[in-house]
Motif scaffolding. Structure first.
Motif, short mmCIF file in Angstrom:
data_model
loop_
_atom_site.label_atom_id
_atom_site.label_comp_id
_atom_site.label_asym_id
_atom_site.label_seq_id
_atom_site.Cartn_x
_atom_site.Cartn_y
_atom_site.Cartn_z
N ALA A 1 37.15 -8.59 -47.00
CA ALA A 1 36.74 -9.66 -46.08
C ALA A 1 36.81 -11.03 -46.72
O ALA A 1 36.49 -12.02 -46.07
N THR B 1 42.60 -6.88 -44.16
CA THR B 1 41.53 -7.81 -43.81
C THR B 1 41.50 -8.02 -42.30
O THR B 1 42.41 -7.61 -41.58
N TRP C 1 36.03 -12.08 -40.82
CA TRP C 1 34.90 -11.66 -41.65
C TRP C 1 33.74 -11.09 -40.82
O TRP C 1 33.02 -10.20 -41.28
#
Length: 301
Positions: free
Chosen positions: A129, A109, A112
């Protein structure tokens, strides 16, 4: 990026030997051209060659993600991983790990806002995300800003147990445990104290973790529908009522395993897991260790 670098320095570079001794031996490493926050020069006597002897390497967020990371940094991180180091990225530091090939075939990740770019540039990486952090086979990544602190605390929890991590979180005045699978983007700000719709419900539930609580039980106590409860839970905690309950039950099991010698069956009852088999399954999934191994590692000696 200043915030993520500072978070790692605060957790690992500040002496917390009052919690556990010895604490981490910390080094800040970088090239001669390194800058923090785009304006603060990182004047360190430790070059990137120091990474080769590290047990854990933390790559903080990089400000410029449009171009490729510096080749000397990629080579140093790749060499550290080959030597057996645990490799961690905070926020956009994931672009460095991806460029080094360390995220190929792994779930990872980043912030975002940059997840689509990471996925497009490195198609071999499974970019998620929607989570705060990931931990797969000694390669760890976090989302942006505060999620970097969550991952740092996760590392402390992995190395020294929940009691030490929770004590450190209290010192830093941050939430002691946000699960890595918790939602990265929460529609409403996380609120503390009593200024949110679940202010009465959450303490009520924490006092009854030994009971088989359901969503209907929580909704009834909160005087709202199950659907409305789920909406408020997601807004306040970033997760569902049942996932929040499970994370609290595992957290309590960690504390009981560290501080006492109750049997796994008794701990399963005290945490509302019901049976030792259920506790073992959920505990191992969240912590990576069965309860017995966790106690041997972190229990009071």
């Amino acid at each position: 990026m200043l915030f993520e670098a500072a978070a790692a320095c605060e957790v690992f570079g500040t002496d917390h030997s009052e919690l556990v001794n010895p604490w981490y031996s910390f080094r800040a490493c970088g090239s001669r051209q390194a800058r923090v926050g785009g304006w603060l020069r990182a004047d360190t006597t430790h070059g990137l060659d120091t990474l080769a002897s590290a047990h854990t390497v933390i790559v903080p967020a990089q400000d410029d993600i449009e171009g490729d990371p510096p080749g000397e940094l990629i080579d140093a991180v790749r060499a550290a991983h080959a030597a057996g180091a645990r490799i961690v990225s905070l926020c956009t530091g994931a672009f460095v790990l991806a460029a080094a090939g360390l995220l190929d075939g792994r779930r990872a990740t980043t912030h975002w806002a940059h997840a689509d770019l990471l996925a497009a540039r490195y198609p071999k990486v499974t970019v998620d995300a929607g989570v705060l952090f990931t931990d797969e086979d000694g390669v760890l990544t976090s989302a942006g800003k505060a999620a970097g602190m969550d991952l740092c605390l996760h590392i402390v929890r992995t190395d020294h147990g929940a009691t030490v991590a929770n004590a450190l979180a209290r010192h830093l005045v941050v939430p002691p445990h946000r699960d890595g699978g918790q939602a990265q983007f929460i529609p409403a700000p996380v609120t503390h104290g009593r200024d949110h719709p679940l202010a009465e419900l959450l303490p009520w539930a924490l006092e009854r973790l030994d009971q088989p609580l359901t969503v209907e039980d929580l909704a009834r106590q909160a005087a709202m529908s199950s659907r409305n409860l789920a909406r408020h839970f997601h807004a306040v905690t970033g997760t569902s009522p049942l996932r929040w309950l499970l994370s609290q039950r595992v957290r309590l099991a960690q504390e009981l395993l560290e501080s006492g010698d109750d049997s796994v069956e008794h701990i399963a009852a005290r945490t509302g897991m019901g049976t030792s088999a259920t506790l073992r399954r959920h505990f191992a999934r969240v912590t990576g260790l069965p309860p017995e191994a966790y106690r041997r590692t972190f229990g009071v000696r």
